[in-house]
Design a protein around this motif. Structure first.
Motif, PDB file in Angstrom:
ATOM      1  N   SER A 315       0.777  -1.123   0.046  1.00  0.00           N
ATOM      2  CA  SER A 315       0.075  -0.139   0.044  1.00  0.00           C
ATOM      3  C   SER A 315       0.878   1.211  -0.039  1.00  0.00           C
ATOM      4  CB  SER A 315      -0.635   0.048   1.236  1.00  0.00           C
ATOM      5  OG  SER A 315      -0.087  -0.031   2.444  1.00  0.00           O
ATOM      6  N   LYS A 316       2.077   1.142   0.369  1.00  0.00           N
ATOM      7  CA  LYS A 316       2.950   2.126   0.259  1.00  0.00           C
ATOM      8  C   LYS A 316       3.753   2.437  -0.941  1.00  0.00           C
ATOM      9  CE  LYS A 316       3.252   1.914   5.326  1.00  0.00           C
ATOM     10  NZ  LYS A 316       2.620   0.654   5.559  1.00  0.00           N
ATOM     11  N   ALA A 317       4.460   1.093  -1.338  1.00  0.00           N
ATOM     12  CA  ALA A 317       5.420   1.280  -2.615  1.00  0.00           C
ATOM     13  C   ALA A 317       4.569   1.116  -3.901  1.00  0.00           C
ATOM     14  CB  ALA A 317       6.350   0.209  -2.048  1.00  0.00           C
ATOM     15  N   GLY A 318       3.323   0.437  -3.548  1.00  0.00           N
ATOM     16  CA  GLY A 318       2.620  -0.050  -4.839  1.00  0.00           C
ATOM     17  C   GLY A 318       3.092  -1.526  -5.051  1.00  0.00           C
ATOM     18  N   PRO A 319       2.386  -2.217  -5.989  1.00  0.00           N
ATOM     19  CA  PRO A 319       2.605  -3.494  -6.371  1.00  0.00           C
ATOM     20  C   PRO A 319       3.685  -3.486  -7.338  1.00  0.00           C
ATOM     21  CG  PRO A 319       0.682  -2.775  -7.635  1.00  0.00           C
ATOM     22  CD  PRO A 319       0.910  -1.627  -6.453  1.00  0.00           C
ATOM     23  N   ARG A 320       4.530  -4.785  -7.535  1.00  0.00           N
ATOM     24  CA  ARG A 320       5.648  -4.703  -8.460  1.00  0.00           C
ATOM     25  C   ARG A 320       5.108  -4.221  -9.978  1.00  0.00           C
ATOM     26  NH1 ARG A 320       6.301  -8.505  -4.698  1.00  0.00           N
ATOM     27  NH2 ARG A 320       4.858 -10.116  -5.396  1.00  0.00           N
ATOM     28  N   PRO A 321       5.568  -2.987 -10.544  1.00  0.00           N
ATOM     29  CA  PRO A 321       4.960  -2.860 -11.887  1.00  0.00           C
ATOM     30  C   PRO A 321       5.397  -3.995 -12.918  1.00  0.00           C
ATOM     31  CG  PRO A 321       6.297  -1.072 -10.879  1.00  0.00           C
ATOM     32  CD  PRO A 321       6.518  -2.266 -10.121  1.00  0.00           C
ATOM     33  N   ARG A 322       4.563  -4.141 -13.829  1.00  0.00           N
ATOM     34  CA  ARG A 322       4.579  -4.999 -14.932  1.00  0.00           C
ATOM     35  C   ARG A 322       4.236  -4.472 -16.218  1.00  0.00           C
ATOM     36  NH1 ARG A 322       7.197  -7.736 -11.958  1.00  0.00           N
ATOM     37  NH2 ARG A 322       6.342  -9.634 -10.881  1.00  0.00           N
ATOM     38  N   ALA A 323       4.982  -4.906 -17.249  1.00  0.00           N
ATOM     39  CA  ALA A 323       4.410  -4.263 -18.566  1.00  0.00           C
ATOM     40  C   ALA A 323       3.338  -4.573 -18.806  1.00  0.00           C
ATOM     41  CB  ALA A 323       5.620  -4.720 -19.442  1.00  0.00           C
ATOM     42  N   SER A 324       2.806  -5.868 -18.345  1.00  0.00           N
ATOM     43  CA  SER A 324       1.516  -6.603 -18.909  1.00  0.00           C
ATOM     44  C   SER A 324       0.392  -5.707 -18.244  1.00  0.00           C
ATOM     45  CB  SER A 324       1.325  -7.898 -18.556  1.00  0.00           C
ATOM     46  OG  SER A 324       1.801  -8.035 -17.190  1.00  0.00           O
ATOM     47  N   ASP A 330       7.561   5.823 -15.080  1.00  0.00           N
ATOM     48  CA  ASP A 330       8.413   6.692 -16.219  1.00  0.00           C
ATOM     49  C   ASP A 330      10.073   6.545 -15.928  1.00  0.00           C
ATOM     50  OD1 ASP A 330       9.619   8.932 -17.654  1.00  0.00           O
ATOM     51  OD2 ASP A 330       7.969  10.161 -16.861  1.00  0.00           O
ATOM     52  N   ILE A 331      10.673   6.255 -16.960  1.00  0.00           N
ATOM     53  CA  ILE A 331      12.136   6.257 -16.645  1.00  0.00           C
ATOM     54  C   ILE A 331      12.819   7.531 -16.347  1.00  0.00           C
ATOM     55  CG2 ILE A 331      12.186   4.037 -17.936  1.00  0.00           C
ATOM     56  CD1 ILE A 331      13.576   5.279 -20.265  1.00  0.00           C
ATOM     57  N   ASN A 332      12.067   8.493 -16.897  1.00  0.00           N
ATOM     58  CA  ASN A 332      12.532   9.863 -16.506  1.00  0.00           C
ATOM     59  C   ASN A 332      12.204  10.572 -15.223  1.00  0.00           C
ATOM     60  OD1 ASN A 332      14.972  10.758 -18.282  1.00  0.00           O
ATOM     61  ND2 ASN A 332      13.614   9.883 -19.831  1.00  0.00           N
ATOM     62  N   MET A 333      11.445   9.692 -14.428  1.00  0.00           N
ATOM     63  CA  MET A 333      10.903  10.442 -13.114  1.00  0.00           C
ATOM     64  C   MET A 333      11.998  10.965 -12.410  1.00  0.00           C
ATOM     65  SD  MET A 333       9.903   6.901 -11.361  1.00  0.00           S
ATOM     66  CE  MET A 333       8.614   7.375 -10.315  1.00  0.00           C
ATOM     67  N   THR A 343       3.614   7.503  -3.427  1.00  0.00           N
ATOM     68  CA  THR A 343       1.991   7.147  -3.923  1.00  0.00           C
ATOM     69  C   THR A 343       1.691   7.515  -5.333  1.00  0.00           C
ATOM     70  OG1 THR A 343       0.967   9.328  -2.966  1.00  0.00           O
ATOM     71  CG2 THR A 343       1.088   7.603  -1.228  1.00  0.00           C
ATOM     72  N   HIS A 344       2.613   8.086  -5.969  1.00  0.00           N
ATOM     73  CA  HIS A 344       2.536   8.159  -7.514  1.00  0.00           C
ATOM     74  C   HIS A 344       1.942   6.909  -8.208  1.00  0.00           C
ATOM     75  CE1 HIS A 344       5.637   5.738  -8.901  1.00  0.00           C
ATOM     76  NE2 HIS A 344       6.232   6.162  -7.593  1.00  0.00           N
ATOM     77  N   PHE A 345       2.166   5.763  -7.681  1.00  0.00           N
ATOM     78  CA  PHE A 345       1.737   4.569  -7.919  1.00  0.00           C
ATOM     79  C   PHE A 345       0.030   4.536  -8.327  1.00  0.00           C
ATOM     80  CE2 PHE A 345       1.497   3.157  -3.819  1.00  0.00           C
ATOM     81  CZ  PHE A 345       0.269   2.163  -3.752  1.00  0.00           C
ATOM     82  N   LYS A 346      -0.476   5.198  -7.409  1.00  0.00           N
ATOM     83  CA  LYS A 346      -2.014   5.368  -7.785  1.00  0.00           C
ATOM     84  C   LYS A 346      -2.380   6.477  -7.920  1.00  0.00           C
ATOM     85  CE  LYS A 346      -5.076   3.706  -5.026  1.00  0.00           C
ATOM     86  NZ  LYS A 346      -6.070   2.532  -5.851  1.00  0.00           N
ATOM     87  N   LYS A 347      -1.823   7.679  -7.312  1.00  0.00           N
ATOM     88  CA  LYS A 347      -2.163   9.085  -7.521  1.00  0.00           C
ATOM     89  C   LYS A 347      -1.623   9.905  -8.690  1.00  0.00           C
ATOM     90  CE  LYS A 347      -3.039   9.902  -2.623  1.00  0.00           C
ATOM     91  NZ  LYS A 347      -2.681  10.599  -1.482  1.00  0.00           N
ATOM     92  N   GLY A 348      -0.587   9.331  -9.303  1.00  0.00           N
ATOM     93  CA  GLY A 348      -0.134  10.042 -10.605  1.00  0.00           C
ATOM     94  C   GLY A 348       1.279  10.696 -10.576  1.00  0.00           C
TER      95      GLY A 348
ATOM     96  N   PHE B 257      14.147   0.600   7.658  1.00  0.00           N
ATOM     97  CA  PHE B 257      14.105   1.864   6.843  1.00  0.00           C
ATOM     98  C   PHE B 257      15.138   1.629   5.584  1.00  0.00           C
ATOM     99  CE2 PHE B 257      17.039   5.385   8.981  1.00  0.00           C
ATOM    100  CZ  PHE B 257      17.806   4.241   9.382  1.00  0.00           C
ATOM    101  N   GLY B 258      15.071   2.427   4.607  1.00  0.00           N
ATOM    102  CA  GLY B 258      15.967   2.449   3.712  1.00  0.00           C
ATOM    103  C   GLY B 258      15.322   2.849   2.299  1.00  0.00           C
ATOM    104  N   GLY B 259      16.396   3.124   1.147  1.00  0.00           N
ATOM    105  CA  GLY B 259      15.700   2.921  -0.392  1.00  0.00           C
ATOM    106  C   GLY B 259      16.631   4.192  -0.739  1.00  0.00           C
ATOM    107  N   CYS B 260      16.448   4.471  -1.892  1.00  0.00           N
ATOM    108  CA  CYS B 260      17.093   5.366  -2.676  1.00  0.00           C
ATOM    109  C   CYS B 260      16.221   6.187  -3.538  1.00  0.00           C
ATOM    110  CB  CYS B 260      18.341   4.672  -3.627  1.00  0.00           C
ATOM    111  SG  CYS B 260      17.758   3.949  -5.155  1.00  0.00           S
ATOM    112  N   PRO B 261      16.581   7.430  -4.009  1.00  0.00           N
ATOM    113  CA  PRO B 261      15.459   8.343  -4.677  1.00  0.00           C
ATOM    114  C   PRO B 261      15.473   8.155  -6.195  1.00  0.00           C
ATOM    115  CG  PRO B 261      17.657   9.330  -4.654  1.00  0.00           C
ATOM    116  CD  PRO B 261      17.872   8.067  -3.591  1.00  0.00           C
ATOM    117  N   TYR B 262      16.508   6.837  -6.591  1.00  0.00           N
ATOM    118  CA  TYR B 262      16.165   6.508  -8.006  1.00  0.00           C
ATOM    119  C   TYR B 262      15.284   5.490  -8.485  1.00  0.00           C
ATOM    120  CZ  TYR B 262      20.864   9.182  -7.689  1.00  0.00           C
ATOM    121  OH  TYR B 262      21.642   9.983  -7.468  1.00  0.00           O
ATOM    122  N   CYS B 263      14.945   4.779  -7.405  1.00  0.00           N
ATOM    123  CA  CYS B 263      14.048   3.415  -7.701  1.00  0.00           C
ATOM    124  C   CYS B 263      12.493   3.702  -7.927  1.00  0.00           C
ATOM    125  CB  CYS B 263      14.262   2.531  -6.586  1.00  0.00           C
ATOM    126  SG  CYS B 263      13.406   2.721  -5.185  1.00  0.00           S
ATOM    127  N   GLY B 264      12.064   5.046  -7.345  1.00  0.00           N
ATOM    128  CA  GLY B 264      10.856   5.366  -7.800  1.00  0.00           C
ATOM    129  C   GLY B 264       9.882   5.058  -6.283  1.00  0.00           C
TER     130      GLY B 264
END
Lengths: 397, 397
Positions: A315-324, A330-333, A343-348, B257-264
């Motif tokens: 609920s914090k990191a979102g599910p593992r993203p999948r191409a399918s 976004d690779i330029n986030m 929370t961008h994984f839900k809120k954009g 805790f932990g993480g990096c700013p690059y992973c999203g």
């Protein structure tokens, strides 16, 4: 290594295990809203609350209103906990929509912890055992041929310490023997853990030993609490040693909240967070039929209702993203640092707008180009692996 | 089912993985205090921070002050992350007390995720691979006979989605082949997971396949992130399929805790909470030498310093009480409901004083009497099990 997993039946306990340890003043409307949201997730089995004494569990005082007001969803089984005949009678008044929960098997069970039995149910372990002859006699009268064995506080207690798996097995041997004397076979084994003493090693050992001793037992129930963060690992350990011939009934709660006031850990007890556990199962190829995104909505609603952050991670990191699933990032986030940005994984993408962008040139990758075209990131054969591929620009050393 | 576990070497990453994603304004004194507390827990390997560009990681800007001010403890290995020659040079100025971390094996490694490699290290996967011939040549020059293979983002990526274990194995085959051509054996396999795509099933499958393919590989490294709550289960799955001939290097952070700013995922990323993971290992019979109580002190200190509750559970519910540890709960404790009340496991019974007491008569139990006398709750043989025991008062039906 193709794994063949057991059939898993999952029961969502948040409205009961979760709410029973939260503020008694949480409103009926909030609870009904959450319950209705849970109904839309695809969960097949939901506990709506309990019919218990409002004196000791004021959190469930208005359960009648909740079962009157919520919107049952076709295909979902709704149950309520009742600890005695009076509770069952109260629940029956709402059936349907409630299903009066019955163990699929008549079962001999007791707490390994006499103290917790007394604290939580006001009965001693010996009193629990003294009910067994009656249970066996009833099963015989009804012509039942398959029964269950079971234990609560299976691996340890906050009041008595650790219980070796040997003790659990001795109890099961005794229960099995009683059924055997009665000419009734045993097919099911239930293990509860109200005080969070499970570990994956102990759960695995217990199941392996039960299966080795009685190969005909192919139905297991696990009710695992999570006060020491062992519930998900223990559930995995159980799935790991069960096979497609087995059925596993598992319980957990959205966000991982839950507990009782008798165990000594209160709100720190918890259960496996439903969203994390089911997301794992889907990845393993165990179908759940549940929409993780809607489940996250439920966790966020529960957090709003109870007024604090819950324990789950998806609920914090979102599910593992999948191409399918079309939800790759976004690779330029820019930098994502805070939980709110995450929370961008839900809120954009507006959640991370304005974040630090450390790249001189936009990031590009031929792999992402492939994935965006519907191709796998890597080919499937050794020859197709990227180092030999024409599509892969070689680095400029 | 006597399990024989691998030797586990655990590395505490909180000061690096944890602090690098927290507020850059956290003071040096707070960090030094926490680091000094960690030194007293029994942890044998502690990462103190990183020597990286303060432009992109301002959280590590004052690392020089920290390594100057902290109190090294004899027997503890302190390391710091450095991503390039400049960083290593900076770290070397503080060695001792720092140990300049060197992989025990020269290693061929790359990210399976080209996008994350570019985002996090500003190099493409192909550029990572292009360094391999030099690594092999150096190993040959030095007469090294044992080397390692490795991968980061081993099971999936937030930017490219899932990587099947087949892809990971194809990469390992290629790396192994390069070492083989050079006449150098492979003994170690490292798998990283910066974007929390591990699952216990995938970690287990990966290790089993590596061991089946190359039985001489007996050294594994796992750096698992926890954004989807899979790190502890995955660590267990790894221990489960490794044996006493194997060594497993594992990383995690106090509180998780932990993480990096690059992973999203930012602060939602996390790692396995050290206190939960080590408490599990102790229960499994894998010695850690770590005092869980002191570790909980560290988690509480970290929570105070960063200003929010962390993810671990043992710091909230306390460790599993044990008669041998003298920390069994009072069987007449009143209701424990809130997280604050739950801290009684460290702060004492005053935390739950005034809680609801639902019993007419004080709770007593012959089992607790036995345990308080130093006896096990249950005898060890079937005959000694409670139902036949003289000491057990029979219930009044």
């Amino acid at each position: 290594m193709p794994n063949e997993w057991p059939t898993v039946h999952y029961k969502e306990e948040g409205m009961r295990e979760g709410m029973q340890i939260e503020d008694a003043n949480i409103g009926v409307d909030d609870k009904v809203e959450l319950l209705d949201m849970l109904s839309e997730t695809g969960l097949q089995s939901i506990v709506v609350g309990s019919f218990v004494s409002p004196r000791w569990t004021p959190q469930m005082e208005r359960i009648d209103e909740i079962v009157t007001k919520f919107t049952p969803k076709a295909g979902v089984t709704y149950t309520a906990l009742a600890l005695n005949a009076r509770g069952v009678e109260r629940a029956r008044a709402y059936s349907p929509p409630l299903t009066i929960e019955r163990d699929a098997y008549p079962r001999l069970s007791c707490h390994l912890c006499d103290v917790f039995a007394r604290r939580n149910t006001n009965r001693s372990q010996m009193q629990e055992m003294e009910r067994w002859p009656e249970i066996i006699a009833q099963a015989q009268e009804m012509g039942i041929t398959e029964a269950g064995i079971g234990c609560n506080a299976s691996w340890g207690s906050n009041f008595l310490g650790e219980f070796p798996v040997d003790s659990l097995m001795t109890l099961f041997e005794y229960q099995y023997g009683l059924w055997e004397e009665a000419g009734i076979g045993v097919r099911s084994c239930s293990m509860g853990d109200p005080m969070s003493h499970c570990t994956p090693a102990k759960v695995e050992e217990s199941i392996v030993r039960v299966k080795e001793r009685w190969p005909e037992i192919n139905h297991f129930r696990l009710h695992l609490h999570n006060g020491r963060n062992m519930a998900i690992a223990s559930a995995y350990a159980a799935m790991r040693v069960l096979g497609p011939e087995d059925t596993l009934e598992l319980d957990g709660t959205i966000g991982g909240f839950g507990g009782c006031p008798y165990c000594g850990n209160g709100r720190a007890t918890g259960m496996a967070p439903t969203e994390d556990l089911l997301h794992m199962m889907e990845d393993m190829g165990i179908p759940t039929g549940v929409d993780i995104d809607k489940l996250v909505d439920c966790v966020w609603a529960a957090e709003r209702i109870i007024g604090r952050e819950l324990y789950g991670h998806v609920s914090k990191a979102g599910p593992r993203p999948r191409a399918s699933a079309g939800n790759l990032y976004d690779i330029n986030m820019p930098f994502v640092e805070t939980l709110e940005q995450a929370t961008h994984f839900k809120k954009g993408e507006q959640m991370y707008e304005g974040g630090l962008y450390p790249y001189r040139e936009p990031v590009t990758s031929p792999y992402r180009d492939r994935v965006d075209q519907g191709l796998p990131a890597f080919g499937t054969g050794a020859d197709e692996f990227p180092w030999n591929q024409d599509w892969l620009p070689k680095a400029e050393s």
